[in-house]
Design an enzyme around this catalytic site. Sequence first.
Site, PDB file in Angstrom:
ATOM      1  N   GLY A   1     -40.727  17.547  24.792  1.00 47.15           N
ATOM      2  CA  GLY A   1     -40.086  17.227  23.929  1.00 47.15           C
ATOM      3  C   GLY A   1     -39.966  15.669  23.137  1.00 47.15           C
ATOM      4  N   THR A   2     -40.412  16.366  21.412  1.00 48.08           N
ATOM      5  CA  THR A   2     -40.196  15.387  20.845  1.00 48.08           C
ATOM      6  C   THR A   2     -38.702  14.719  20.609  1.00 48.08           C
ATOM      7  OG1 THR A   2     -41.284  16.748  19.845  1.00 48.08           O
ATOM      8  CG2 THR A   2     -43.028  15.473  20.115  1.00 48.08           C
ATOM      9  N   ASN A   3     -38.195  15.637  20.759  1.00 49.91           N
ATOM     10  CA  ASN A   3     -36.933  15.291  19.782  1.00 49.91           C
ATOM     11  C   ASN A   3     -36.276  13.899  21.192  1.00 49.91           C
ATOM     12  OD1 ASN A   3     -36.608  17.782  19.212  1.00 49.91           O
ATOM     13  ND2 ASN A   3     -35.548  18.629  20.091  1.00 49.91           N
ATOM     14  N   ASP A   4     -36.200  13.831  22.214  1.00 49.34           N
ATOM     15  CA  ASP A   4     -35.941  12.678  22.868  1.00 49.34           C
ATOM     16  C   ASP A   4     -37.029  11.818  23.068  1.00 49.34           C
ATOM     17  OD1 ASP A   4     -33.202  12.758  23.953  1.00 49.34           O
ATOM     18  OD2 ASP A   4     -33.877  15.352  25.263  1.00 49.34           O
TER      19      ASP A   4
ATOM     20  N   MET B   1     -42.479  11.887 -14.350  1.00 44.87           N
ATOM     21  CA  MET B   1     -41.883  11.786 -15.356  1.00 44.87           C
ATOM     22  C   MET B   1     -43.061  12.883 -16.607  1.00 44.87           C
ATOM     23  SD  MET B   1     -43.281   9.009 -18.115  1.00 44.87           S
ATOM     24  CE  MET B   1     -44.960   9.873 -19.245  1.00 44.87           C
TER      25      MET B   1
ATOM     26  N   ARG C   1     -53.834  25.366 -14.323  1.00 39.18           N
ATOM     27  CA  ARG C   1     -53.207  24.770 -12.611  1.00 39.18           C
ATOM     28  C   ARG C   1     -53.578  26.662 -12.013  1.00 39.18           C
ATOM     29  NH1 ARG C   1     -47.671  21.878 -13.548  1.00 39.18           N
ATOM     30  NH2 ARG C   1     -46.653  23.320 -14.754  1.00 39.18           N
TER      31      ARG C   1
ATOM     32  N   GLU D   1     -40.463  13.510  27.909  1.00 43.42           N
ATOM     33  CA  GLU D   1     -39.594  13.039  26.165  1.00 43.42           C
ATOM     34  C   GLU D   1     -39.312  11.447  26.971  1.00 43.42           C
ATOM     35  OE1 GLU D   1     -36.562  16.144  26.101  1.00 43.42           O
ATOM     36  OE2 GLU D   1     -36.715  16.621  28.866  1.00 43.42           O
TER      37      GLU D   1
ATOM     38  N   CYS E   1     -42.213  21.737  22.456  1.00 41.27           N
ATOM     39  CA  CYS E   1     -41.017  22.012  22.576  1.00 41.27           C
ATOM     40  C   CYS E   1     -39.965  21.624  22.241  1.00 41.27           C
ATOM     41  CB  CYS E   1     -40.397  22.935  23.674  1.00 41.27           C
ATOM     42  SG  CYS E   1     -39.863  21.419  25.002  1.00 41.27           S
TER      43      CYS E   1
ATOM     44  N   SER F   1     -44.645  19.762  29.085  1.00 40.29           N
ATOM     45  CA  SER F   1     -44.403  20.049  27.680  1.00 40.29           C
ATOM     46  C   SER F   1     -43.298  18.927  27.104  1.00 40.29           C
ATOM     47  CB  SER F   1     -42.817  21.165  27.596  1.00 40.29           C
ATOM     48  OG  SER F   1     -42.471  21.606  26.040  1.00 40.29           O
TER      49      SER F   1
ATOM     50  N   HIS G   1     -26.865  18.857  17.052  1.00 38.87           N
ATOM     51  CA  HIS G   1     -26.064  20.428  17.515  1.00 38.87           C
ATOM     52  C   HIS G   1     -26.670  21.422  16.449  1.00 38.87           C
ATOM     53  CE1 HIS G   1     -23.413  23.840  18.179  1.00 38.87           C
ATOM     54  NE2 HIS G   1     -24.058  23.572  19.597  1.00 38.87           N
TER      55      HIS G   1
ATOM     56  N   GLY H   1     -40.720  15.983  -9.787  1.00 38.40           N
ATOM     57  CA  GLY H   1     -39.637  14.952 -10.407  1.00 38.40           C
ATOM     58  C   GLY H   1     -40.905  13.792 -10.993  1.00 38.40           C
TER      59      GLY H   1
ATOM     60  N   ARG I   1     -48.856  11.695 -20.234  1.00 37.57           N
ATOM     61  CA  ARG I   1     -47.968  12.817 -18.876  1.00 37.57           C
ATOM     62  C   ARG I   1     -49.362  12.282 -17.554  1.00 37.57           C
ATOM     63  NH1 ARG I   1     -49.833  18.887 -20.514  1.00 37.57           N
ATOM     64  NH2 ARG I   1     -48.565  19.769 -21.721  1.00 37.57           N
TER      65      ARG I   1
ATOM     66  N   ARG J   1     -36.027  25.638  31.496  1.00 35.91           N
ATOM     67  CA  ARG J   1     -35.527  24.433  30.838  1.00 35.91           C
ATOM     68  C   ARG J   1     -34.142  24.094  31.714  1.00 35.91           C
ATOM     69  NH1 ARG J   1     -34.542  19.943  26.597  1.00 35.91           N
ATOM     70  NH2 ARG J   1     -32.531  21.577  27.010  1.00 35.91           N
TER      71      ARG J   1
ATOM     72  N   LYS K   1     -53.610  18.253 -12.927  1.00 33.68           N
ATOM     73  CA  LYS K   1     -53.736  18.150 -13.799  1.00 33.68           C
ATOM     74  C   LYS K   1     -55.284  17.979 -15.019  1.00 33.68           C
ATOM     75  CE  LYS K   1     -50.161  18.067 -15.737  1.00 33.68           C
ATOM     76  NZ  LYS K   1     -48.950  16.773 -16.262  1.00 33.68           N
TER      77      LYS K   1
ATOM     78  N   ARG L   1     -33.486  26.694  26.951  1.00 34.47           N
ATOM     79  CA  ARG L   1     -32.332  25.121  27.079  1.00 34.47           C
ATOM     80  C   ARG L   1     -31.239  26.114  27.501  1.00 34.47           C
ATOM     81  NH1 ARG L   1     -33.753  23.626  21.150  1.00 34.47           N
ATOM     82  NH2 ARG L   1     -34.149  21.785  21.580  1.00 34.47           N
TER      83      ARG L   1
ATOM     84  N   TYR M   1     -50.223  25.297  23.375  1.00 32.17           N
ATOM     85  CA  TYR M   1     -49.763  25.725  22.853  1.00 32.17           C
ATOM     86  C   TYR M   1     -48.377  25.162  22.436  1.00 32.17           C
ATOM     87  CZ  TYR M   1     -45.818  25.672  25.754  1.00 32.17           C
ATOM     88  OH  TYR M   1     -44.463  25.295  27.272  1.00 32.17           O
TER      89      TYR M   1
HETATM   90  C1  PEP Z   1     -36.791  17.186  23.311  1.00 31.11           C
HETATM   91  O1  PEP Z   1     -36.043  16.522  23.366  1.00 31.11           O
HETATM   92  O2  PEP Z   1     -37.687  17.482  22.337  1.00 31.11           O
HETATM   93  C2  PEP Z   1     -36.239  18.932  23.497  1.00 31.11           C
HETATM   94  C3  PEP Z   1     -37.052  19.854  23.218  1.00 31.11           C
HETATM   95  O3  PEP Z   1     -35.289  18.763  24.349  1.00 31.11           O
HETATM   96  P1  PEP Z   1     -33.599  18.892  23.561  1.00 31.11           P
HETATM   97  O4  PEP Z   1     -34.049  18.736  22.069  1.00 31.11           O
HETATM   98  O5  PEP Z   1     -32.872  19.976  24.216  1.00 31.11           O
HETATM   99  O6  PEP Z   1     -33.624  17.338  24.506  1.00 31.11           O
HETATM  100 MG    MG Z   2     -35.070  16.864  24.810  1.00 24.69          MG
END
Ligand code: PEP
Ligand code: MG
Length: 876
Positions: free
Chosen positions: A765-768, A103, A336, A744, A830, A763, A454, A101, A92, A616, A22, A560, A850
Amino acid sequence: MAKWVYLFKEGNASLRNLLGGKGANLAEMTNLGLPIPQGFTVSTEACTDYYNAGKRITEEVQGQIFDAISELEEIQGKKFGDTEDPLLVSVRSGSRASMPGMMDTILNLGLNDISVEGFAKKTGNPRFAYDSYRRFIQMFSDVVMEMSKTFFESILDKEKEEKGAKYDTDLTADDLKDVIAKYKVIYKEKMGEEFPQDPKTQLMEAVKAVFRSWDNPRAIVYRRMNDIPGDWGTAVNVQAMVFGNMGETSGTGVAFTRNPSTGENGIYGEYLINAQGEDVVAGIRTPQPITKLQEDMPECYEEFMAIAKRLEDHYRDMQDMEFTIQEGKLYFLQTRSGKRTAPAAIQIACDLVDEGMITPEEVISRIDAKSLDQLLHPTFKADALKAGKVIGSALPASPGAAAGKVYFTADEAKAAHEAGARVVLVRLETSPEDIEGMHAAEGILTVRGGMTSHAAVVARGMGTACVSGCGEIKIDEEAKYFELDGNTIKEGDYISLDGSTGNIYLGDIATEESKISGNFGRIMGWADQFRTLKVRTNADTPADTANAVKLGAEGVGLCRTEHMFFDADRIPKIRKMILSDTSEAREAALNELIPFQKADFKAMYEVLEGKPMTVRYLDPPLHEFVPTEEDDIVALAKDMGLTVEAVKAKCDELHEFNPMMGHRGCRLAVTYPEIAKMQTRAVMEAAIEVKAEKGFDIVPEIMIPLVGDKKELKFVKDIVIEVAEKVKAEKGSDIEYHIGTMIEIPRAALLADEIAEEAEFFSFGTNDLTQMTFGFSRDDAGKFLDAYYKSKIYESDPFARLDQNGVGKLVQMAAEKGRAKRPGIKLGICGEHGGDPSTVEFCHKIGLNYVSCSPFRVPIARLAAAQAALAAGAAK
Ligand code: PEP
Ligand code: MG
């Protein structure tokens, strides 16, 4: 001495980071010579300084604010607190990125018991002056001092009742004086001090309130959802007031240069005669369409239209403008780049390219990648949403809007769906046995579970709206009701969910289906021209794969295989395998499973037409697969020829305290090599057969999960090679195949060079990897992460947006080690982060080949990959 405060005439559009959007635009408009009420901006750095100084505005900053007030007094020829003609200002907030969100606006600041008299004299309109003062006290108390509005509303209502006034406007100046006196009494009672009379005190309190609002809970949530760093801070804009409520030749309004919901080219907006900004927003009077101004004040209209066009040409984007007309003189209060729906964004972008205003590169850089979700999923109808009541919010686990009747079990959800109802499935948490209920549902709501739970992963794959981890819900699945925010929702009651924001609404809010226009294809085409990162998908069924390919996936980055057994007729078979005691029994169970798996692999290879697929191997966390429902246990006992007690005993034996770190991933194949053997046969046979039948050039990619050591990988790899070679010989095939691993487990990242000796690809596995690097359970982190956001320890959910500082370092290090050992090793990601734009940019930077994400996020990843390439100056 640092400079903390900038007069509008000192700034320009390039100072956005310092002055906020602004402030930078007000400066730019001032430079363009447009009619802007003058003022100044307290910089974003002053906000950061306020926090660094322990939520205190330093003398130096305050001194510069007062100097700016003196200059403004000079420019306007008015004085703060003057008894004749006082300077009044608006205050403002304004951060770098527009941020709802924070003021709200404070108007009429500078009025006090004395200056109100000067104001009354000057305007010749005491009623107007006292009404302005009354509004100011109310706004200041509410917005700055955080007093409840209701105190003031009830005083005003009482006054109207006593005076027999129907509208506020029926109150006289004397009535309003009476209201003001009462307002001041309640202020003193609640705040323990008099309403501040010194305009400088009023101003400093307002500036502090803006700074404070940067950190209010709504702003923190918004920042987290939009990747806005907490240390950006907000600027404060102080601007001389002009008045749209000075009679029939005054007015105020808002307008867009193009329609923000459809993108249609043409002015779009509304205004009110004889009103202040808040009246337009409050909706008490119905505003007129902006085109009506042409009749009411033709000269103002023409000037307005000319400036609007000039602003759009100048910024080369659709503008959202606020204006006020004071006694026939037009002022612009701000402009804006206007917020717009995703369909409008792509329409406007394509139109601007066709009009020769911007290039395709600019289009790609401007579109918010995440907003593409709106194009691919249902959204709430805007009018219906306005009336909706939010009763809670939790994790925005899978985007889209959904409304339906609540059901608490998958079976009931399915039955209700089959009977024609729209259904929202509400569960404590979901497990594979809920899959059909999840399919039947418009939306899914869970009490437990994070962004990679899940429910989240499966819903995202299906494209079904999901809000997960709403810990405030008290659920009784047996008695079929839940409680949230004082509401009791029973089976069959309607609720609505927004999986993009995490909001939960009471009742049935109308939704509309997404529409993909040709413009979408055009924009995706441009994105593909610029990006270098490939985009694959996480898909486990032929249908999801086909959908992902339609959305532009260049292969499957993660199939999976345990998810291939989620369907009701398949899950008993995998349970049988898991519960088998002997390798003979396990092989028998596998023999039942494998035909399904092979058929699916074949169908997926067919859909992919030669595009790569990474398969996998089984990685079922046991808590997701061991049966818990009595019916399932009974059926399984029957199927296995065991007693119910025996099955229960077996389940108990398999119980793990920490299944996410338990007997899963390659640990299963190390314990039971027959699993890897059977899976290899299924993949290889499927690939060889489809290659022969369809002529596609298929090179299977076999991926071993949860590896932590080179020897562990080698152990499983040897089994895979043995069977793969056997199948090749049997089939007389010379098909190539690759064996790689997921990275992972932190240990695998640390030893990635050793692992690369065996792995042909990685690959991530950034979740684990996130779970194990933070030591945060994927399924439980939602319960405590909020406290971390509030305490500003973490700004975002590390399961949604890759933690580049920590987990990202492991990824980068492992990528470097992998490449050093095996030049040209193929690297991808992944984990669920693969569809998050900031993570995609990171993956581009560290040179991955990728990203792989759920089907509906493929377009987002394509766009984000192009944005990353353009930002790095590395577009193809
Ligand atoms: C992960 O762990 O990032 C992964 C892709 O495998 P999953 O989510 O099945 O454990
Ligand atoms: Mg995993």
